[in-house]
Design a protein around this motif. Structure first.
Motif, PDB file in Angstrom:
ATOM      1  N   LEU A  30       0.828  -1.203   0.000  1.00  0.00           N
ATOM      2  CA  LEU A  30       0.000   0.000   0.000  1.00  0.00           C
ATOM      3  C   LEU A  30       0.865   1.257   0.000  1.00  0.00           C
ATOM      4  O   LEU A  30       0.560   2.233  -0.697  1.00  0.00           O
ATOM      5  CB  LEU A  30      -0.936  -0.007   1.200  1.00  0.00           C
ATOM      6  CG  LEU A  30      -2.088  -1.013   1.141  1.00  0.00           C
ATOM      7  CD1 LEU A  30      -2.852  -1.040   2.453  1.00  0.00           C
ATOM      8  CD2 LEU A  30      -3.032  -0.689  -0.010  1.00  0.00           C
ATOM      9  N   GLU A  31       1.942   1.240   0.762  1.00  0.00           N
ATOM     10  CA  GLU A  31       2.824   2.410   0.783  1.00  0.00           C
ATOM     11  C   GLU A  31       3.545   2.576  -0.554  1.00  0.00           C
ATOM     12  O   GLU A  31       3.770   3.695  -1.007  1.00  0.00           O
ATOM     13  CB  GLU A  31       3.813   2.291   1.943  1.00  0.00           C
ATOM     14  CG  GLU A  31       3.127   2.425   3.301  1.00  0.00           C
ATOM     15  CD  GLU A  31       4.097   2.386   4.468  1.00  0.00           C
ATOM     16  OE1 GLU A  31       5.262   1.968   4.264  1.00  0.00           O
ATOM     17  OE2 GLU A  31       3.683   2.760   5.579  1.00  0.00           O
ATOM     18  N   PHE A  32       3.868   1.462  -1.200  1.00  0.00           N
ATOM     19  CA  PHE A  32       4.478   1.541  -2.524  1.00  0.00           C
ATOM     20  C   PHE A  32       3.534   2.220  -3.522  1.00  0.00           C
ATOM     21  O   PHE A  32       3.953   3.021  -4.359  1.00  0.00           O
ATOM     22  CB  PHE A  32       4.838   0.134  -3.019  1.00  0.00           C
ATOM     23  CG  PHE A  32       5.417   0.109  -4.412  1.00  0.00           C
ATOM     24  CD1 PHE A  32       6.766   0.381  -4.624  1.00  0.00           C
ATOM     25  CD2 PHE A  32       4.607  -0.183  -5.511  1.00  0.00           C
ATOM     26  CE1 PHE A  32       7.299   0.367  -5.911  1.00  0.00           C
ATOM     27  CE2 PHE A  32       5.138  -0.202  -6.792  1.00  0.00           C
ATOM     28  CZ  PHE A  32       6.485   0.072  -6.993  1.00  0.00           C
ATOM     29  N   SER A  33       2.252   1.918  -3.412  1.00  0.00           N
ATOM     30  CA  SER A  33       1.273   2.481  -4.347  1.00  0.00           C
ATOM     31  C   SER A  33       1.151   3.994  -4.208  1.00  0.00           C
ATOM     32  O   SER A  33       0.712   4.678  -5.138  1.00  0.00           O
ATOM     33  CB  SER A  33      -0.090   1.828  -4.146  1.00  0.00           C
ATOM     34  OG  SER A  33      -0.656   2.184  -2.900  1.00  0.00           O
TER      35      SER A  33
ATOM     36  N   VAL B  16      -0.646   2.067 -15.469  1.00  0.00           N
ATOM     37  CA  VAL B  16       0.402   1.489 -14.628  1.00  0.00           C
ATOM     38  C   VAL B  16      -0.137   1.243 -13.225  1.00  0.00           C
ATOM     39  O   VAL B  16       0.096   0.197 -12.621  1.00  0.00           O
ATOM     40  CB  VAL B  16       1.646   2.413 -14.588  1.00  0.00           C
ATOM     41  CG1 VAL B  16       2.698   1.847 -13.640  1.00  0.00           C
ATOM     42  CG2 VAL B  16       2.237   2.573 -15.987  1.00  0.00           C
ATOM     43  N   GLY B  17      -0.905   2.213 -12.711  1.00  0.00           N
ATOM     44  CA  GLY B  17      -1.470   2.053 -11.383  1.00  0.00           C
ATOM     45  C   GLY B  17      -2.449   0.902 -11.288  1.00  0.00           C
ATOM     46  O   GLY B  17      -2.402   0.101 -10.355  1.00  0.00           O
ATOM     47  N   LEU B  18      -3.336   0.786 -12.277  1.00  0.00           N
ATOM     48  CA  LEU B  18      -4.356  -0.266 -12.181  1.00  0.00           C
ATOM     49  C   LEU B  18      -3.740  -1.656 -12.312  1.00  0.00           C
ATOM     50  O   LEU B  18      -4.190  -2.603 -11.641  1.00  0.00           O
ATOM     51  CB  LEU B  18      -5.467  -0.045 -13.205  1.00  0.00           C
ATOM     52  CG  LEU B  18      -5.240  -0.375 -14.680  1.00  0.00           C
ATOM     53  CD1 LEU B  18      -5.611  -1.822 -14.981  1.00  0.00           C
ATOM     54  CD2 LEU B  18      -6.083   0.554 -15.566  1.00  0.00           C
TER      55      LEU B  18
ATOM     56  N   PRO C  92       5.708  -4.760  -8.489  1.00  0.00           N
ATOM     57  CA  PRO C  92       6.422  -3.509  -8.208  1.00  0.00           C
ATOM     58  C   PRO C  92       7.703  -3.372  -9.021  1.00  0.00           C
ATOM     59  O   PRO C  92       8.070  -2.266  -9.425  1.00  0.00           O
ATOM     60  CB  PRO C  92       6.718  -3.607  -6.709  1.00  0.00           C
ATOM     61  CG  PRO C  92       5.592  -4.428  -6.169  1.00  0.00           C
ATOM     62  CD  PRO C  92       5.338  -5.465  -7.232  1.00  0.00           C
ATOM     63  N   GLN C  93       8.400  -4.498  -9.267  1.00  0.00           N
ATOM     64  CA  GLN C  93       9.615  -4.434 -10.080  1.00  0.00           C
ATOM     65  C   GLN C  93       9.310  -3.906 -11.478  1.00  0.00           C
ATOM     66  O   GLN C  93      10.004  -3.020 -11.992  1.00  0.00           O
ATOM     67  CB  GLN C  93      10.265  -5.824 -10.182  1.00  0.00           C
ATOM     68  CG  GLN C  93      10.862  -6.332  -8.879  1.00  0.00           C
ATOM     69  CD  GLN C  93       9.885  -7.174  -8.089  1.00  0.00           C
ATOM     70  OE1 GLN C  93       8.687  -6.927  -8.087  1.00  0.00           O
ATOM     71  NE2 GLN C  93      10.404  -8.186  -7.388  1.00  0.00           N
ATOM     72  N   GLU C  94       8.275  -4.443 -12.100  1.00  0.00           N
ATOM     73  CA  GLU C  94       7.896  -3.997 -13.441  1.00  0.00           C
ATOM     74  C   GLU C  94       7.500  -2.524 -13.440  1.00  0.00           C
ATOM     75  O   GLU C  94       7.892  -1.765 -14.347  1.00  0.00           O
ATOM     76  CB  GLU C  94       6.728  -4.824 -13.955  1.00  0.00           C
ATOM     77  CG  GLU C  94       7.042  -6.284 -14.229  1.00  0.00           C
ATOM     78  CD  GLU C  94       5.784  -7.057 -14.568  1.00  0.00           C
ATOM     79  OE1 GLU C  94       5.274  -6.878 -15.690  1.00  0.00           O
ATOM     80  OE2 GLU C  94       5.308  -7.836 -13.717  1.00  0.00           O
TER      81      GLU C  94
ATOM     82  N   GLY D  65      14.632   8.010  -6.891  1.00  0.00           N
ATOM     83  CA  GLY D  65      14.045   6.737  -6.485  1.00  0.00           C
ATOM     84  C   GLY D  65      12.688   6.914  -5.842  1.00  0.00           C
ATOM     85  O   GLY D  65      12.387   7.956  -5.252  1.00  0.00           O
ATOM     86  N   ALA D  66      11.853   5.912  -5.986  1.00  0.00           N
ATOM     87  CA  ALA D  66      10.535   5.926  -5.346  1.00  0.00           C
ATOM     88  C   ALA D  66      10.686   5.704  -3.846  1.00  0.00           C
ATOM     89  O   ALA D  66      11.730   5.253  -3.360  1.00  0.00           O
ATOM     90  CB  ALA D  66       9.651   4.850  -5.968  1.00  0.00           C
ATOM     91  N   GLY D  67       9.610   6.007  -3.099  1.00  0.00           N
ATOM     92  CA  GLY D  67       9.649   5.872  -1.652  1.00  0.00           C
ATOM     93  C   GLY D  67       9.089   4.547  -1.181  1.00  0.00           C
ATOM     94  O   GLY D  67       8.463   3.794  -1.928  1.00  0.00           O
ATOM     95  N   GLY D  68       9.318   4.241   0.090  1.00  0.00           N
ATOM     96  CA  GLY D  68       8.781   3.031   0.702  1.00  0.00           C
ATOM     97  C   GLY D  68       9.775   1.896   0.771  1.00  0.00           C
ATOM     98  O   GLY D  68      10.813   1.903   0.109  1.00  0.00           O
TER      99      GLY D  68
END
Length: 317
Positions: free
Chosen positions: A34-37, A156-158, A267-269, A290-293
């Motif tokens: 959820l935090e990655f999203s 990408v989100g869905l 998440p890798q993709e 870089g992304a967070g989480g």
């Protein structure tokens, strides 16, 4: 009065108990997912709001940024009244997503540094088209360019939310399952609306280039598939040969597999695509730092020893 007070007290304690229960039954993997999203929710919120209004989270609900830095390069786009109205709605939907995820996770992550500049989109589009684009592509110059830029975000989100169902325990954490279903529904709707706005313009030339709207969507999707390193998971507004629709039309108004089910992405993709590097451990693109989480940090090998979430990825990056 005493009875009313007792009822209110009971309801308060019930809500508190339900909230505590949802947090206590959420495992660390679900928390990390959820935090990655939130990374993509931040990205979409800022792009939609700034494109429509000229300002974003910091002006509307600064607490949602959770102390994170403001995005760079994003600005108001030249949109028609109807598209502007749609993007305002999209932006506020994303604010709701941020709020819902932060509430269930107990805080979430700070908004990560994001690059939404014209120069980044120009590089991305030129890479997708495979040829120099002169003048450089600008997502904010007109409505068509903005929609083509927005085209790459909700899908990408869905696909990420579809994948999340592989990793949650729906028998124990129904609150998480309901949240994911709700998020998936709105992200799917946003993707569908963007595709529907572009579809009637499929054969129009994107001025001043020699390519049509359909050409752009097909090549953007091809780039995402290439960067993801895990097969074909999206297609543009037309598919050839037109064998998925009974051979009657090459149109592809909604993206899906051979059974018209939504694809999933790990998440890798997702990071490979959003970083634009094809490598989940090498930041760039929309997230230059870089992304967070925990998941993104682990994949960058920063400060984490234990794998934060058991996520299968068979793409062989």
């Amino acid at each position: 009065m005493a009875l009313v007070a007792s009822c209110f007290s009971f309801l308060f304690l019930l809500c508190l108990a339900l909230t505590t229960h949802s947090l206590s039954t959420m495992n660390s993997c679900e928390q990390d997912l959820l935090e990655f999203s939130l990374n993509l929710e931040f990205l979409e919120a800022e792009f939609f709001l700034y494109g429509a209004l000229g300002y974003g989270i910091d002006a509307i609900s600064p607490a949602l940024a959770n102390g994170g830095v403001a995005p760079t390069g994003v600005k108001k786009a030249n949109l028609s009244p109807i598209t502007r109205d749609i993007m305002i709605q999209f932006g506020y939907q994303e604010l709701g997503h941020l709020r819902a995820i932060q509430n269930i996770t107990g805080g979430g992550i700070p908004r990560p540094p994001m690059d939404l500049s014209s120069s980044h989109f120009a590089t991305l589009m030129e890479r997708a088209m495979g040829v120099p684009l002169i003048p450089p592509f600008d997502p904010y110059i007109d409505e068509l360019n903005f929609l083509l830029s927005a085209y790459m975000l909700p899908i990408v989100g869905l696909t990420g939310y579809v994948a999340d169902f592989n990793y949650i325990n729906t028998s124990k954490t129904t609150t998480v399952a309901r949240l994911l279903a709700g998020l998936l529904g709105i992200e799917s709707g946003q993707d569908s609306i963007i595709r529907a706005l572009l579809y009637p313009k499929s054969l129009l030339r994107v001025w001043p280039y020699q390519y049509t709207v359909a050409d752009f969507t097909n090549r953007i999707s091809n780039l995402a598939n290439s960067l993801g390193h895990n097969g074909i998971k999206e297609a543009g507004l037309f598919v050839f040969p037109p064998n998925r629709n009974g051979g009657l039309t090459p149109g592809n108004i909604l993206n899906g597999d051979s059974n018209f089910l939504s694809f999933d992405r790990s998440p890798q993709e997702i990071l490979r695509i959003l970083y634009g590097t094809g490598n989940e451990s090498r930041p760039g693109g929309f997230f230059p730092s870089g992304a967070g989480g925990n998941i993104a940090r682990y994949l960058r090998n920063i400060g984490l020893i234990n794998r934060p979430c058991t996520i299968q990825d068979t793409s062989g990056s």
